[in-house]
Design a protein around this motif. Structure first.
Motif, PDB file in Angstrom:
ATOM      1  N   ASN A 194     -13.136  -0.554   3.752  1.00  0.00           N
ATOM      2  CA  ASN A 194     -12.315  -0.911   4.913  1.00  0.00           C
ATOM      3  C   ASN A 194     -11.280  -1.969   4.571  1.00  0.00           C
ATOM      4  N   HIS A 195     -11.666  -2.910   3.710  1.00  0.00           N
ATOM      5  CA  HIS A 195     -10.713  -3.960   3.353  1.00  0.00           C
ATOM      6  C   HIS A 195      -9.535  -3.390   2.576  1.00  0.00           C
ATOM      7  N   TYR A 196      -9.808  -2.527   1.622  1.00  0.00           N
ATOM      8  CA  TYR A 196      -8.708  -1.904   0.881  1.00  0.00           C
ATOM      9  C   TYR A 196      -7.825  -1.065   1.804  1.00  0.00           C
ATOM     10  N   ARG A 197      -8.438  -0.377   2.754  1.00  0.00           N
ATOM     11  CA  ARG A 197      -7.644   0.414   3.687  1.00  0.00           C
ATOM     12  C   ARG A 197      -6.708  -0.481   4.500  1.00  0.00           C
ATOM     13  N   GLU A 198      -7.217  -1.612   4.986  1.00  0.00           N
ATOM     14  CA  GLU A 198      -6.396  -2.511   5.807  1.00  0.00           C
ATOM     15  C   GLU A 198      -5.253  -3.126   4.997  1.00  0.00           C
ATOM     16  N   VAL A 199      -5.557  -3.559   3.771  1.00  0.00           N
ATOM     17  CA  VAL A 199      -4.518  -4.163   2.937  1.00  0.00           C
ATOM     18  C   VAL A 199      -3.446  -3.132   2.598  1.00  0.00           C
ATOM     19  N   CYS A 200      -3.867  -1.925   2.282  1.00  0.00           N
ATOM     20  CA  CYS A 200      -2.894  -0.892   1.912  1.00  0.00           C
ATOM     21  C   CYS A 200      -2.064  -0.431   3.100  1.00  0.00           C
ATOM     22  N   GLU A 201      -2.606  -0.517   4.285  1.00  0.00           N
ATOM     23  CA  GLU A 201      -1.805  -0.206   5.475  1.00  0.00           C
ATOM     24  C   GLU A 201      -0.649  -1.196   5.610  1.00  0.00           C
ATOM     25  N   VAL A 202      -0.915  -2.465   5.338  1.00  0.00           N
ATOM     26  CA  VAL A 202       0.155  -3.468   5.366  1.00  0.00           C
ATOM     27  C   VAL A 202       1.180  -3.171   4.279  1.00  0.00           C
ATOM     28  N   ALA A 203       0.690  -2.807   3.084  1.00  0.00           N
ATOM     29  CA  ALA A 203       1.606  -2.476   1.987  1.00  0.00           C
ATOM     30  C   ALA A 203       2.490  -1.285   2.351  1.00  0.00           C
ATOM     31  N   GLU A 204       1.928  -0.286   2.988  1.00  0.00           N
ATOM     32  CA  GLU A 204       2.698   0.889   3.412  1.00  0.00           C
ATOM     33  C   GLU A 204       3.765   0.504   4.425  1.00  0.00           C
ATOM     34  N   GLN A 205       3.440  -0.419   5.327  1.00  0.00           N
ATOM     35  CA  GLN A 205       4.433  -0.880   6.304  1.00  0.00           C
ATOM     36  C   GLN A 205       5.598  -1.572   5.609  1.00  0.00           C
ATOM     37  N   HIS A 206       5.285  -2.385   4.606  1.00  0.00           N
ATOM     38  CA  HIS A 206       6.349  -3.030   3.821  1.00  0.00           C
ATOM     39  C   HIS A 206       7.203  -1.976   3.124  1.00  0.00           C
ATOM     40  N   ARG A 207       6.570  -0.968   2.578  1.00  0.00           N
ATOM     41  CA  ARG A 207       7.304   0.064   1.867  1.00  0.00           C
ATOM     42  C   ARG A 207       8.254   0.802   2.809  1.00  0.00           C
ATOM     43  N   GLN A 208       7.808   1.084   4.007  1.00  0.00           N
ATOM     44  CA  GLN A 208       8.677   1.762   4.972  1.00  0.00           C
ATOM     45  C   GLN A 208       9.885   0.912   5.332  1.00  0.00           C
ATOM     46  N   ARG A 209       9.667  -0.412   5.411  1.00  0.00           N
ATOM     47  CA  ARG A 209      10.777  -1.293   5.774  1.00  0.00           C
ATOM     48  C   ARG A 209      11.815  -1.406   4.661  1.00  0.00           C
ATOM     49  N   THR A 210      11.395  -1.169   3.411  1.00  0.00           N
ATOM     50  CA  THR A 210      12.363  -1.251   2.310  1.00  0.00           C
ATOM     51  C   THR A 210      13.323  -0.076   2.303  1.00  0.00           C
ATOM     52  N   GLY A 211      12.940   1.016   2.950  1.00  0.00           N
ATOM     53  CA  GLY A 211      13.796   2.194   2.979  1.00  0.00           C
ATOM     54  C   GLY A 211      13.801   2.972   1.685  1.00  0.00           C
ATOM     55  N   SER A 212      12.884   2.663   0.744  1.00  0.00           N
ATOM     56  CA  SER A 212      12.807   3.397  -0.513  1.00  0.00           C
ATOM     57  C   SER A 212      11.347   3.499  -0.934  1.00  0.00           C
ATOM     58  N   ILE A 213      11.084   4.338  -1.919  1.00  0.00           N
ATOM     59  CA  ILE A 213       9.699   4.544  -2.355  1.00  0.00           C
ATOM     60  C   ILE A 213       9.342   3.491  -3.393  1.00  0.00           C
ATOM     61  N   VAL A 214       9.093   2.289  -2.943  1.00  0.00           N
ATOM     62  CA  VAL A 214       8.694   1.201  -3.839  1.00  0.00           C
ATOM     63  C   VAL A 214       7.222   1.396  -4.200  1.00  0.00           C
ATOM     64  N   PRO A 215       6.865   1.377  -5.485  1.00  0.00           N
ATOM     65  CA  PRO A 215       5.463   1.596  -5.868  1.00  0.00           C
ATOM     66  C   PRO A 215       4.546   0.466  -5.404  1.00  0.00           C
ATOM     67  N   ILE A 216       3.279   0.801  -5.264  1.00  0.00           N
ATOM     68  CA  ILE A 216       2.256  -0.146  -4.815  1.00  0.00           C
ATOM     69  C   ILE A 216       1.240  -0.347  -5.941  1.00  0.00           C
ATOM     70  N   LEU A 217       0.971  -1.603  -6.259  1.00  0.00           N
ATOM     71  CA  LEU A 217      -0.066  -1.996  -7.219  1.00  0.00           C
ATOM     72  C   LEU A 217      -1.126  -2.781  -6.467  1.00  0.00           C
ATOM     73  N   ALA A 218      -2.385  -2.506  -6.737  1.00  0.00           N
ATOM     74  CA  ALA A 218      -3.481  -3.252  -6.118  1.00  0.00           C
ATOM     75  C   ALA A 218      -4.406  -3.792  -7.201  1.00  0.00           C
ATOM     76  N   THR A 219      -5.007  -4.932  -6.922  1.00  0.00           N
ATOM     77  CA  THR A 219      -5.974  -5.520  -7.846  1.00  0.00           C
ATOM     78  C   THR A 219      -7.378  -5.379  -7.287  1.00  0.00           C
ATOM     79  N   GLY A 220      -8.345  -5.623  -8.123  1.00  0.00           N
ATOM     80  CA  GLY A 220      -9.736  -5.642  -7.694  1.00  0.00           C
ATOM     81  C   GLY A 220     -10.588  -6.302  -8.753  1.00  0.00           C
ATOM     82  N   HIS A 221     -11.701  -6.867  -8.312  1.00  0.00           N
ATOM     83  CA  HIS A 221     -12.663  -7.450  -9.247  1.00  0.00           C
ATOM     84  C   HIS A 221     -14.029  -6.963  -8.783  1.00  0.00           C
ATOM     85  N   LEU A 222     -14.482  -5.859  -9.379  1.00  0.00           N
ATOM     86  CA  LEU A 222     -15.670  -5.166  -8.900  1.00  0.00           C
ATOM     87  C   LEU A 222     -16.171  -4.196  -9.958  1.00  0.00           C
ATOM     88  N   PHE A 223     -17.276  -3.524  -9.646  1.00  0.00           N
ATOM     89  CA  PHE A 223     -17.860  -2.527 -10.547  1.00  0.00           C
ATOM     90  C   PHE A 223     -17.534  -1.155  -9.979  1.00  0.00           C
TER      91      PHE A 223
END
Length: 438
Positions: A194-223
């Motif tokens: 759920n946390h990754y989904r929420e963060v990526c939803e914000v990232a998608e909103q930023h991408r839409q505002r840029t008006g271009s297909i800006v790539p998304i990179l995400a980090t994680g520290h897990l197994f």
């Protein structure tokens, strides 16, 4: 220390050949990202600090940033080996960040791992952000604060970054009385997803505002599910969260590159070239003596597929395991000394009749050379003498100590898995200062 300085790229053509990344016709619309993790600054091996190796690695990394025109640096957790790092470890970290600010690297993202103190990392956050050094120590009040826009020289958005730190149990799951270990695991997995989904939803909103297909990179520290570890690679399973195998489904498909930390072996996740662990830049134990260490250069942009180029980290000091009887060990130690390579050695002696004087002899053979014997253990294959009698407490991780306690108590095998899980959860709560650990 002069020998260590000589290993910085530029002085050794062999290392330089390993490190240089081909230009590959890189377009100006792409961003070059350096992905690294699990520095564990201030770590020890066999009770000895490794500051000389850590300093030499950071010097080498500075050379990589400048020579290979790195735009952004990602450090995906476990910057320090302890939540209370030494002054020397802190000095190495802050001096490195200060030097990065004077290079071509425009953006730095530091996310906390399970070994890091979130409060220590985030204390200078406001000051560092003015230098385009962003720090995420724990889940912030709003997920918007985990999303950053990295720009190119002209100010246009080039990369949207979701800086997700190590997700602690208490951050993503509400504890409930009477829940079983399996229920805790299931709810924690759901919380991570759920946390990754929420963060990526914000990232998608930023991408839409840029008006271009800006790539998304995400980090994680897990197994991540399918991740590989090896014996003695320094990965410590201290929390129930680390018992989880986080499936690929937890990471939204909008992520163009997933930069992971926590596992110390460089590897792809599920065979996906854009889901990767960079691994630790150091051999964390003698079990890794035959393994190369890496950092990853990632070219990512709107007009080309993601391209990942591993770079082998030069070995400042070898870790060597020697197996054999007393005569074989003597011969191999002599060969190492004549090689001139600085080495730390673990001896697994396959000789049940060898007494303490033989052990002392190994230390005398290497005295005054670049080779240092750190451990001498009797191999389990040696016969009647158990290797346990040769071990010190510092050589055992908490799991091993707890398993020895269960052996001593003759705990039935069918009870052990649940007891180990409960032990890890309690230990994680103690280390994280969670008084509600149960």
């Amino acid at each position: 220390m002069d020998w260590l300085r000589a290993r910085i790229p530029g002085s050794d053509p062999a290392i330089l050949r390993q490190s240089v990344v081909p230009a590959n016709g890189r377009r100006t619309s792409s961003m070059r990202v350096l992905h690294t993790s699990d520095w564990h600054l201030g770590s020890s091996l066999a009770g000895k600090k490794r500051y000389d190796e850590e300093e030499a690695f950071l010097d080498w990394l500075m050379g990589v940033i400048s020579r290979d025109s790195i735009d952004s640096l990602i450090i995906a957790g476990d910057i320090f080996d302890s939540g209370t790092p030494s002054n020397r470890a802190l000095e190495l970290y802050y001096r490195f960040l200060g030097r990065v600010g004077r290079t071509c690297c425009r953006h730095v993202l530091v996310t906390a791992g399970n070994h890091d103190s979130p409060s220590l990392l985030t204390a200078p956050r406001e000051l560092l952000s003015a230098l385009d050094i962003h720090v995420v120590g724990s889940i912030p009040p709003t997920v918007d604060e985990e999303v950053f826009i990295f720009t190119k020289e002209d100010g246009d958005p080039a990369l949207i970054v979701c800086g997700v730190p190590f997700l602690r149990d208490r951050d993503v799951r509400m504890a409930e009385a009477g829940e079983s270990i399996e229920e805790k695991r299931s709810r924690l997995l759901a919380g991570i997803s759920n946390h990754y989904r929420e963060v990526c939803e914000v990232a998608e909103q930023h991408r839409q505002r840029t008006g271009s297909i800006v790539p998304i990179l995400a980090t994680g520290h897990l197994f991540a599910a399918g991740g590989n570890t090896i014996a003695d690679d320094g990965v410590r399973d201290l929390s129930i969260g680390n018992l989880l195998q986080v499936s690929a489904a937890a990471f939204p498909s909008c992520i163009d590159y997933l930069a992971l930390g926590h596992l110390h072996q460089p590897q792809m996740v599920g065979g996906e070239t854009t889901r990767r662990y960079s691994g630790s830049p150091f051999m964390m134990g003698f079990g890794e003596s035959d393994r190369d260490k890496e950092v990853l250069i990632v070219d990512i942009g709107t007009d080309r597929p993601v391209h990942v180029e591993p770079m082998i980290v030069p070995r400042i000091r070898d870790l060597v395991q020697i197996h054999g009887d007393a005569d074989q060990v003597r011969d191999k130690l002599t060969e190492l000394i004549f090689s001139g390579r600085p080495s730390w050695v673990e001896i697994l002696l396959e000789d049940s009749g060898a007494g303490p004087s033989v052990r002392d002899e190994f230390y005398r053979i290497t005295d005054g050379s670049t080779v240092e014997v750190q451990k001498v253990k009797v191999s389990p294959n040696a016969g009647s003498i158990s290797s346990i009698t040769q071990e010190s407490l510092e050589e055992l991780n908490p799991d091993e100590v707890f398993r020895r306690c269960m052996d001593a108590a003759e705990e039935p095998e069918e009870n052990r898995e649940e007891l180990i899980a409960a032990f890890r959860e309690v230990l994680a709560g103690i280390l994280e200062g969670d008084t509600n650990a149960s």
